[in-house]
Design a protein around this motif. Structure first.
Motif, PDB file in Angstrom:
ATOM      1  N   GLU A 101       0.899  -1.287   0.266  1.00  0.00           N
ATOM      2  CA  GLU A 101       0.374  -0.334  -0.150  1.00  0.00           C
ATOM      3  C   GLU A 101       0.832   1.429  -0.647  1.00  0.00           C
ATOM      4  O   GLU A 101       0.441   2.808  -0.446  1.00  0.00           O
ATOM      5  CB  GLU A 101      -1.055   0.281   1.061  1.00  0.00           C
ATOM      6  CG  GLU A 101      -2.308  -1.165   0.913  1.00  0.00           C
ATOM      7  CD  GLU A 101      -3.207  -0.768   2.653  1.00  0.00           C
ATOM      8  OE1 GLU A 101      -3.369  -0.855   2.368  1.00  0.00           O
ATOM      9  OE2 GLU A 101      -2.789  -0.660   3.443  1.00  0.00           O
ATOM     10  N   SER A 102       2.327   1.270   0.339  1.00  0.00           N
ATOM     11  CA  SER A 102       3.088   1.928   0.972  1.00  0.00           C
ATOM     12  C   SER A 102       3.302   2.289  -0.761  1.00  0.00           C
ATOM     13  O   SER A 102       4.136   1.940  -1.759  1.00  0.00           O
ATOM     14  CB  SER A 102       4.198   1.858   1.521  1.00  0.00           C
ATOM     15  OG  SER A 102       4.729   1.262   1.102  1.00  0.00           O
ATOM     16  N   LYS A 103       3.556   4.274  -1.145  1.00  0.00           N
ATOM     17  CA  LYS A 103       4.405   5.156  -2.115  1.00  0.00           C
ATOM     18  C   LYS A 103       6.040   4.725  -1.886  1.00  0.00           C
ATOM     19  O   LYS A 103       6.730   4.033  -2.798  1.00  0.00           O
ATOM     20  CB  LYS A 103       4.270   5.683  -2.287  1.00  0.00           C
ATOM     21  CG  LYS A 103       2.484   5.857  -3.188  1.00  0.00           C
ATOM     22  CD  LYS A 103       2.361   7.153  -3.696  1.00  0.00           C
ATOM     23  CE  LYS A 103       0.889   7.691  -3.582  1.00  0.00           C
ATOM     24  NZ  LYS A 103       0.649   9.019  -3.992  1.00  0.00           N
ATOM     25  N   TYR A 104       6.526   4.519  -0.316  1.00  0.00           N
ATOM     26  CA  TYR A 104       8.211   4.596  -0.232  1.00  0.00           C
ATOM     27  C   TYR A 104       8.408   3.819   0.850  1.00  0.00           C
ATOM     28  O   TYR A 104       7.183   3.832   2.432  1.00  0.00           O
ATOM     29  CB  TYR A 104       8.561   6.316   0.442  1.00  0.00           C
ATOM     30  CG  TYR A 104       7.968   6.737  -1.165  1.00  0.00           C
ATOM     31  CD1 TYR A 104       9.140   7.056  -2.077  1.00  0.00           C
ATOM     32  CD2 TYR A 104       7.106   7.992  -1.067  1.00  0.00           C
ATOM     33  CE1 TYR A 104       9.512   7.709  -3.219  1.00  0.00           C
ATOM     34  CE2 TYR A 104       7.051   8.299  -2.374  1.00  0.00           C
ATOM     35  CZ  TYR A 104       7.845   8.566  -3.674  1.00  0.00           C
ATOM     36  OH  TYR A 104       7.529   9.201  -4.428  1.00  0.00           O
ATOM     37  N   THR A 105       9.505   3.484   0.996  1.00  0.00           N
ATOM     38  CA  THR A 105       9.692   2.922   2.133  1.00  0.00           C
ATOM     39  C   THR A 105      11.273   3.211   2.554  1.00  0.00           C
ATOM     40  O   THR A 105      11.555   3.658   1.874  1.00  0.00           O
ATOM     41  CB  THR A 105       9.847   0.858   2.549  1.00  0.00           C
ATOM     42  OG1 THR A 105       8.920   0.374   1.933  1.00  0.00           O
ATOM     43  CG2 THR A 105      10.411   0.535   3.799  1.00  0.00           C
ATOM     44  N   VAL A 106      11.426   3.201   4.371  1.00  0.00           N
ATOM     45  CA  VAL A 106      12.164   4.391   4.920  1.00  0.00           C
ATOM     46  C   VAL A 106      13.670   3.364   5.173  1.00  0.00           C
ATOM     47  O   VAL A 106      12.756   2.932   5.647  1.00  0.00           O
ATOM     48  CB  VAL A 106      12.432   5.871   5.319  1.00  0.00           C
ATOM     49  CG1 VAL A 106      13.865   5.994   5.532  1.00  0.00           C
ATOM     50  CG2 VAL A 106      11.842   6.830   3.913  1.00  0.00           C
ATOM     51  N   MET A 107      14.878   3.143   4.829  1.00  0.00           N
ATOM     52  CA  MET A 107      15.239   2.203   5.997  1.00  0.00           C
ATOM     53  C   MET A 107      16.350   2.924   6.864  1.00  0.00           C
ATOM     54  O   MET A 107      17.488   3.561   5.850  1.00  0.00           O
ATOM     55  CB  MET A 107      16.071   1.277   5.310  1.00  0.00           C
ATOM     56  CG  MET A 107      17.052   0.000   6.746  1.00  0.00           C
ATOM     57  SD  MET A 107      17.242  -1.444   5.604  1.00  0.00           S
ATOM     58  CE  MET A 107      16.600  -2.018   6.079  1.00  0.00           C
ATOM     59  N   PRO A 108      16.623   4.208   7.885  1.00  0.00           N
ATOM     60  CA  PRO A 108      17.243   4.608   8.194  1.00  0.00           C
ATOM     61  C   PRO A 108      18.453   4.174   9.327  1.00  0.00           C
ATOM     62  O   PRO A 108      18.769   5.118  10.254  1.00  0.00           O
ATOM     63  CB  PRO A 108      15.922   5.851   9.661  1.00  0.00           C
ATOM     64  CG  PRO A 108      15.764   4.683   9.904  1.00  0.00           C
ATOM     65  CD  PRO A 108      15.213   3.309   8.403  1.00  0.00           C
ATOM     66  N   SER A 109      18.978   2.920   8.906  1.00  0.00           N
ATOM     67  CA  SER A 109      19.188   1.822  10.199  1.00  0.00           C
ATOM     68  C   SER A 109      20.813   3.065  10.071  1.00  0.00           C
ATOM     69  O   SER A 109      21.939   3.034   9.081  1.00  0.00           O
ATOM     70  CB  SER A 109      19.749   0.750   9.304  1.00  0.00           C
ATOM     71  OG  SER A 109      18.656  -0.267   9.369  1.00  0.00           O
ATOM     72  N   ARG A 110      21.754   2.610  10.845  1.00  0.00           N
ATOM     73  CA  ARG A 110      23.178   3.652  11.247  1.00  0.00           C
ATOM     74  C   ARG A 110      24.023   1.551  10.957  1.00  0.00           C
ATOM     75  O   ARG A 110      25.398   2.578  10.352  1.00  0.00           O
ATOM     76  CB  ARG A 110      23.365   3.605  12.722  1.00  0.00           C
ATOM     77  CG  ARG A 110      22.703   4.904  13.297  1.00  0.00           C
ATOM     78  CD  ARG A 110      22.626   4.958  14.673  1.00  0.00           C
ATOM     79  NE  ARG A 110      22.175   6.641  15.392  1.00  0.00           N
ATOM     80  CZ  ARG A 110      21.351   6.780  15.218  1.00  0.00           C
ATOM     81  NH1 ARG A 110      20.493   5.784  15.399  1.00  0.00           N
ATOM     82  NH2 ARG A 110      20.811   8.022  16.338  1.00  0.00           N
ATOM     83  N   ASN A 111      23.939   1.346  10.877  1.00  0.00           N
ATOM     84  CA  ASN A 111      24.744  -0.332  10.467  1.00  0.00           C
ATOM     85  C   ASN A 111      23.365  -1.191  10.333  1.00  0.00           C
ATOM     86  O   ASN A 111      22.580  -1.343  10.967  1.00  0.00           O
ATOM     87  CB  ASN A 111      25.318  -0.662  11.780  1.00  0.00           C
ATOM     88  CG  ASN A 111      25.731  -1.759  11.331  1.00  0.00           C
ATOM     89  OD1 ASN A 111      26.922  -1.741   9.833  1.00  0.00           O
ATOM     90  ND2 ASN A 111      25.724  -3.059  11.657  1.00  0.00           N
ATOM     91  N   GLU A 112      22.846  -1.707   9.057  1.00  0.00           N
ATOM     92  CA  GLU A 112      22.446  -2.629   8.410  1.00  0.00           C
ATOM     93  C   GLU A 112      23.541  -3.840   7.690  1.00  0.00           C
ATOM     94  O   GLU A 112      24.270  -3.561   6.515  1.00  0.00           O
ATOM     95  CB  GLU A 112      21.442  -2.294   7.710  1.00  0.00           C
ATOM     96  CG  GLU A 112      20.280  -3.153   7.629  1.00  0.00           C
ATOM     97  CD  GLU A 112      19.818  -3.780   8.627  1.00  0.00           C
ATOM     98  OE1 GLU A 112      19.386  -4.509   8.581  1.00  0.00           O
ATOM     99  OE2 GLU A 112      19.323  -2.746   9.233  1.00  0.00           O
ATOM    100  N   GLY A 113      23.144  -5.097   8.370  1.00  0.00           N
ATOM    101  CA  GLY A 113      24.498  -6.358   7.655  1.00  0.00           C
ATOM    102  C   GLY A 113      23.683  -6.621   6.009  1.00  0.00           C
ATOM    103  O   GLY A 113      24.146  -7.434   4.930  1.00  0.00           O
ATOM    104  N   PHE A 114      22.313  -6.585   5.718  1.00  0.00           N
ATOM    105  CA  PHE A 114      21.963  -7.464   4.685  1.00  0.00           C
ATOM    106  C   PHE A 114      20.239  -6.660   4.863  1.00  0.00           C
ATOM    107  O   PHE A 114      20.258  -5.090   3.535  1.00  0.00           O
ATOM    108  CB  PHE A 114      20.857  -8.176   5.021  1.00  0.00           C
ATOM    109  CG  PHE A 114      20.772  -8.933   3.608  1.00  0.00           C
ATOM    110  CD1 PHE A 114      21.285  -8.929   2.310  1.00  0.00           C
ATOM    111  CD2 PHE A 114      19.774  -9.263   2.812  1.00  0.00           C
ATOM    112  CE1 PHE A 114      21.146  -9.892   1.229  1.00  0.00           C
ATOM    113  CE2 PHE A 114      19.012  -9.933   1.820  1.00  0.00           C
ATOM    114  CZ  PHE A 114      19.581 -10.063   0.926  1.00  0.00           C
TER     115      PHE A 114
END
Length: 382
Positions: A282-295
């Protein structure tokens, strides 16, 4: 076909690692492998994610209220109330160390020593270290990295380098992390990314931004909230909402932030949901604001549902999946102003992002079950 045991933290709880292990185990079981999952902890009747009926489950510590679990519950309470039951062998750099005790540690070592499948796979660094030390010499011992090498503290990295030399193989989620491991360890290292195995949904898009994950500092949801505060007038003018899904220790702080900025009409905190795919669709946008993210499994899930992803560059996960302005957008790592400017531009620009979405669909093909199974089996048979 080789029989495989996954040694996991808690297969009964929500989490990106839990989801990826569950989906990989399902693919292996569907292909005819004997698969077993050993979960150190259990606190519910069934695994969080559905598992193939042939997969054997075993829990070492059960916290469900039942007379048969009284000893497990007693030692859990004892660990919380006294300092005398701390684990001595488990790495002291284990992020969830407070959950473990010497009682649980002893159970873990005994079980690792008695594994009798062809392959034993650890699924977090502290477990991989124990498997390297105590795993039977006649079985293949594989350490799975579900973060990335540089995400671990320096002292933890030193432990990893020393212990992983006793493993037969290491798997990483990205080619960049593979190169990083190969620069410090001679143990054969392979890329085995997470499996994406979800149906694509056709739902009407709403003026909605989604973010999802554990509500912990490293996930950076506070950065997202700060960036939304900078563009709250635009958000209201364009009638956009932000929905954050997850649970964790930062919930209180994040809600306090929302209240302080007076943006509760724009941003909402929601508990974890099994309907995340529908929310993303349903969303137009997704935000991943991680400081650290392995994948960054949520990145793939969002792309699969036609939600345009915005994330930070300079961290392994997002940069291994997103090509800026091709299948998503990357902004300077940790730069709240850049993130808010990018979102403001996207919200104010009347376009369909059709090319970005289509490229996202093409990206996720590399993570479909058969594609990842092929990589896994190649690693296993090498």
């Amino acid at each position: 076909m080789k029989s495989i045991t996954f040694f996991t933290h808690n297969i009964y709880a929500m989490g990106g690692t839990v989801k990826s292990i569950s989906q990989l185990a399902n693919v292996l079981a569907q292909k005819g492998h004997d698969v077993k999952i050993i979960s150190v902890f259990k606190a519910s009747n069934k695994p969080y994610f559905d598992l193939h009926p042939s997969i054997e489950l075993e829990a070492l510590t059960n916290y469900q209220l039942h007379p048969s679990n009284v000893i497990d519950i007693f030692y859990n309470r004892l660990r919380k109330l006294t300092p005398f039951n701390k684990p001595c062998i488990l790495s002291q750099h284990e992020p969830g160390l407070y959950q473990f005790s010497s009682y649980i540690e002893t159970k873990m070592i005994r079980r690792i020593r008695s594994i009798n499948t062809d392959v034993l796979i650890g699924t977090r660094a502290s477990f991989n270290i124990m498997i390297a030390q105590y795993g039977p010499s006649n079985i293949e011992k594989i350490g799975m990295e579900h973060m990335n090498f540089d995400a671990h503290p320096t002292a933890y990295q030193d432990q990893i380098i020393k212990a992983y030399g006793q493993l037969d193989k290491i798997t990483t989620l990205t080619s960049n992390d593979k190169k990083r491991y190969e620069s410090v360890i001679t143990t054969p290292t392979y890329v085995v990314p997470n499996v994406l195995n979800e149906a694509r949904q056709s739902l009407n898009k709403r003026n909605l931004i989604i973010a999802a994950g554990r509500l912990e500092y490293e996930k950076g949801f506070d950065l997202l909230i700060e960036s939304i505060n900078l563009i709250k007038n635009i958000m209201r003018e364009e009638q956009y909402k932000v929905e954050i899904y997850g649970d964790g220790q930062e919930r209180g702080h994040l809600q306090q932030q929302i209240n302080q900025f007076n943006i509760s009409d724009i941003v909402s905190l929601n508990s974890i949901t099994k309907s995340l795919a529908s929310k993303l669709a349903e969303s137009k946008y997704t935000v991943m604001p991680s400081r650290n993210e392995g994948f960054g499994m949520v990145i793939l899930e969002a792309m699969n549902q036609g939600s345009v992803v915005v994330s930070f560059d300079g961290i392994v996960g997002p940069t291994s999946i997103i090509n800026d302005a091709e299948n998503g957008f990357l902004v300077t790592h940790g730069d709240i102003r850049k993130l808010s400017n990018k979102l403001a531009h996207l919200l104010s620009t009347k376009n369909s992002n059709s090319a970005i979405i289509e490229n996202g669909f093409n990206t996720v093909k590399a993570y479909e079950p058969y594609a990842v199974y092929t990589q896994f089996i190649s690693m296993l048979n090498d």
